[in-house]
Design a protein around this motif. Sequence first.
Motif, mmCIF file in Angstrom:
data_model
loop_
_atom_site.group_PDB
_atom_site.id
_atom_site.type_symbol
_atom_site.label_atom_id
_atom_site.label_comp_id
_atom_site.label_asym_id
_atom_site.label_seq_id
_atom_site.Cartn_x
_atom_site.Cartn_y
_atom_site.Cartn_z
ATOM 1 N N ASP A 127 20.114 48.690 53.031
ATOM 2 C CA ASP A 127 20.734 48.969 54.329
ATOM 3 C C ASP A 127 20.760 47.770 55.264
ATOM 4 O OD1 ASP A 127 21.336 51.715 53.905
ATOM 5 O OD2 ASP A 127 19.232 52.247 54.267
ATOM 6 N N ILE A 128 20.504 46.564 54.767
ATOM 7 C CA ILE A 128 20.327 45.432 55.664
ATOM 8 C C ILE A 128 21.558 45.161 56.532
ATOM 9 C CG2 ILE A 128 20.982 43.756 53.886
ATOM 10 C CD1 ILE A 128 18.430 43.328 56.792
ATOM 11 N N PHE A 129 22.752 45.196 55.966
ATOM 12 C CA PHE A 129 23.942 44.908 56.779
ATOM 13 C C PHE A 129 24.240 46.056 57.738
ATOM 14 C CE2 PHE A 129 24.654 42.163 53.017
ATOM 15 C CZ PHE A 129 24.647 40.956 53.683
ATOM 16 N N ARG A 130 23.905 47.254 57.323
ATOM 17 C CA ARG A 130 24.021 48.408 58.222
ATOM 18 C C ARG A 130 23.048 48.258 59.385
ATOM 19 N NH1 ARG A 130 22.716 54.657 56.430
ATOM 20 N NH2 ARG A 130 23.575 55.698 58.279
ATOM 21 N N MET A 131 21.845 47.750 59.118
ATOM 22 C CA MET A 131 20.851 47.519 60.174
ATOM 23 C C MET A 131 21.343 46.481 61.181
ATOM 24 S SD MET A 131 17.305 47.435 57.981
ATOM 25 C CE MET A 131 16.236 48.869 57.934
ATOM 26 N N ILE A 132 21.922 45.399 60.661
ATOM 27 C CA ILE A 132 22.453 44.354 61.542
ATOM 28 C C ILE A 132 23.537 44.921 62.445
ATOM 29 C CG2 ILE A 132 23.711 42.161 61.620
ATOM 30 C CD1 ILE A 132 22.374 41.495 58.900
ATOM 31 N N ARG A 133 24.486 45.644 61.844
ATOM 32 C CA ARG A 133 25.594 46.199 62.626
ATOM 33 C C ARG A 133 25.108 47.215 63.658
ATOM 34 N NH1 ARG A 133 28.159 45.791 57.479
ATOM 35 N NH2 ARG A 133 27.555 47.931 56.980
ATOM 36 N N THR A 142 20.381 39.578 66.418
ATOM 37 C CA THR A 142 19.640 39.735 65.167
ATOM 38 C C THR A 142 19.357 38.378 64.533
ATOM 39 O OG1 THR A 142 21.765 40.098 64.027
ATOM 40 C CG2 THR A 142 20.460 42.051 64.582
ATOM 41 N N MET A 143 18.166 38.258 63.950
ATOM 42 C CA MET A 143 17.754 37.060 63.228
ATOM 43 C C MET A 143 17.173 37.475 61.884
ATOM 44 S SD MET A 143 15.750 34.994 66.269
ATOM 45 C CE MET A 143 15.310 33.651 65.163
ATOM 46 N N ILE A 144 17.409 36.666 60.855
ATOM 47 C CA ILE A 144 16.867 36.924 59.523
ATOM 48 C C ILE A 144 16.299 35.626 58.963
ATOM 49 C CG2 ILE A 144 17.592 37.244 57.113
ATOM 50 C CD1 ILE A 144 19.136 39.665 57.911
ATOM 51 N N SER A 145 15.152 35.735 58.289
ATOM 52 C CA SER A 145 14.594 34.632 57.507
ATOM 53 C C SER A 145 14.662 35.040 56.045
ATOM 54 C CB SER A 145 13.137 34.363 57.914
ATOM 55 O OG SER A 145 12.596 33.315 57.136
ATOM 56 N N SER A 146 15.290 34.202 55.219
ATOM 57 C CA SER A 146 15.595 34.585 53.843
ATOM 58 C C SER A 146 15.379 33.428 52.881
ATOM 59 C CB SER A 146 17.055 35.053 53.754
ATOM 60 O OG SER A 146 17.497 35.176 52.419
ATOM 61 N N ASN A 147 15.075 33.762 51.607
ATOM 62 C CA ASN A 147 15.052 32.721 50.578
ATOM 63 C C ASN A 147 16.452 32.475 50.020
ATOM 64 O OD1 ASN A 147 15.530 34.499 48.215
ATOM 65 N ND2 ASN A 147 13.423 35.184 48.491
ATOM 66 N N LEU A 148 17.377 33.355 50.316
ATOM 67 C CA LEU A 148 18.800 33.256 49.988
ATOM 68 C C LEU A 148 19.071 33.142 48.479
ATOM 69 C CD1 LEU A 148 20.714 33.526 52.376
ATOM 70 C CD2 LEU A 148 21.392 31.166 52.054
ATOM 71 N N VAL A 159 27.505 38.357 55.089
ATOM 72 C CA VAL A 159 26.578 37.775 56.057
ATOM 73 C C VAL A 159 27.305 37.410 57.344
ATOM 74 C CG1 VAL A 159 25.100 35.787 56.558
ATOM 75 C CG2 VAL A 159 24.951 36.915 54.327
ATOM 76 N N VAL A 160 28.421 36.725 57.224
ATOM 77 C CA VAL A 160 29.154 36.269 58.407
ATOM 78 C C VAL A 160 29.803 37.435 59.149
ATOM 79 C CG1 VAL A 160 31.046 34.811 59.232
ATOM 80 C CG2 VAL A 160 29.548 34.001 57.396
ATOM 81 N N GLU A 161 30.406 38.340 58.410
ATOM 82 C CA GLU A 161 31.128 39.444 59.030
ATOM 83 C C GLU A 161 30.216 40.531 59.582
ATOM 84 O OE1 GLU A 161 33.854 40.668 56.022
ATOM 85 O OE2 GLU A 161 35.128 38.876 56.224
ATOM 86 N N SER A 162 28.937 40.517 59.204
ATOM 87 C CA SER A 162 27.997 41.529 59.702
ATOM 88 C C SER A 162 27.707 41.367 61.185
ATOM 89 C CB SER A 162 26.682 41.462 58.921
ATOM 90 O OG SER A 162 25.974 40.255 59.211
ATOM 91 N N GLY A 163 27.877 40.148 61.697
ATOM 92 C CA GLY A 163 27.554 39.888 63.095
ATOM 93 C C GLY A 163 26.170 39.301 63.286
ATOM 94 N N LEU A 164 25.505 38.906 62.198
ATOM 95 C CA LEU A 164 24.194 38.274 62.285
ATOM 96 C C LEU A 164 24.267 37.042 63.185
ATOM 97 C CD1 LEU A 164 21.241 38.134 61.133
ATOM 98 C CD2 LEU A 164 22.171 36.648 59.345
ATOM 99 N N ASP A 165 23.253 36.874 64.054
ATOM 100 C CA ASP A 165 23.254 35.758 64.997
ATOM 101 C C ASP A 165 22.590 34.500 64.454
ATOM 102 O OD1 ASP A 165 24.371 36.739 67.682
ATOM 103 O OD2 ASP A 165 22.969 38.331 67.162
ATOM 104 N N TYR A 166 21.505 34.657 63.697
ATOM 105 C CA TYR A 166 20.720 33.491 63.287
ATOM 106 C C TYR A 166 20.164 33.724 61.893
ATOM 107 C CZ TYR A 166 17.815 29.330 64.159
ATOM 108 O OH TYR A 166 17.259 28.073 64.119
ATOM 109 N N LEU A 167 20.323 32.725 61.019
ATOM 110 C CA LEU A 167 19.845 32.806 59.642
ATOM 111 C C LEU A 167 18.947 31.619 59.347
ATOM 112 C CD1 LEU A 167 19.855 33.993 56.753
ATOM 113 C CD2 LEU A 167 21.951 32.673 56.332
ATOM 114 N N GLU A 168 17.677 31.903 59.082
ATOM 115 C CA GLU A 168 16.719 30.870 58.696
ATOM 116 C C GLU A 168 16.553 30.924 57.181
ATOM 117 O OE1 GLU A 168 12.668 30.167 60.750
ATOM 118 O OE2 GLU A 168 12.164 31.267 58.913
ATOM 119 N N VAL A 169 16.790 29.793 56.524
ATOM 120 C CA VAL A 169 16.732 29.726 55.062
ATOM 121 C C VAL A 169 15.508 28.921 54.639
ATOM 122 C CG1 VAL A 169 17.936 29.091 52.953
ATOM 123 C CG2 VAL A 169 19.250 29.801 54.971
#
Length: 364
Positions: A127-133, A142-148, A159-169
Amino acid sequence: MRIHRLNPVQLNVQEDVRKLKVLLRLALRHMTPAKLRNIALVEAEMLLRRRTLRGLPYFIKVEPTNRCNLRCPLCPQVTGYCQVKGAEKAVLGSMPFDLYAQLIDELAPFLFCVLLYGQGEPFLAADIFRMIRYARERNLGTMISSNLNIAKDGFAEEVVESGLDYLEVSLDGADQQAYAEFRVGGDFGLVRENIVRIVEKKRRLRRRAPLVEWKFIVMRHNEHQIDLARKTAREIGVDYLTFTPVGNIDPSRRDLLEKWVSTIPRYRQYDLEAGVDLRAERAKRVCPWLYRSASINCDGSVSPCCYYPNFPQAVFGDLRKERFGAIWNNDFYTSARAICTRARLAQIGERAGVCYLCRRSEGV
């Protein structure tokens, strides 16, 4: 692209300041009069070291899942080590969306940002993209830290279309050999390709978000790749490159310190000779987690922070049984905040849960 270097004395403090700047930008973007009043109230109550609060957190950390696709050797999910003895093996799972929605609905009038990550890989949560939206629809950043390490068709577009604001890789190396030494099971090429695709998708859509940060943990085996990482970061187009020291090591384990801790002084969090964590000095100030934020685990349990995972005394409440507002000023929280006053630890004792053990272990 901005390159951030850590001060040899302040270490993690500079990273905290940078994160606060990011949060400030999100706060301004999602600000309302009610949220501004709440922030002012929280900061005043922290300054006054109040135990019972009228204000509510203005950002929270929510763990979508504690499942992970890597086996990093210092991760508490792998080692069970969480700075204090008594950690239990985590029961793997994901946060039910209804529980997440209930929490967001309760706190949205006061929050400006949700940090959607914890001990697991957040993009493994169904549900991660649903959570972001859902957060975005309620005027929250919203911010996410991921190993990608996600091999999925259309992933960058989502990822881009979800509306996520910040992605830490988390990318600790500039080639496969150095990267996989710590990120066991990881694929450097896959991570790089995902970053490139996300950056390219942003350009095609003429979007600034999500801002992409490459977080490079400097360790003994990869410290020689710092310059190569800078060159690669410019090539792939990340917004930020951050070098940070390795943590989450028992200071008494000299074998682990010598294996992982960098030989470069500015990237050390530990005094190898004395066997101490240099962050201990920071423990003497007021802990902002007890005022500004809270950490919500994927099973719905509430912890004051994410630094002591899988530890029974880190659970201050359970959202499956009561609302967050009832937990925020319960005996665990008020006792923990008392540690930030001049009250003696012995007078507070284990009512403060893991906060008592944290302060005691760091000599406060």
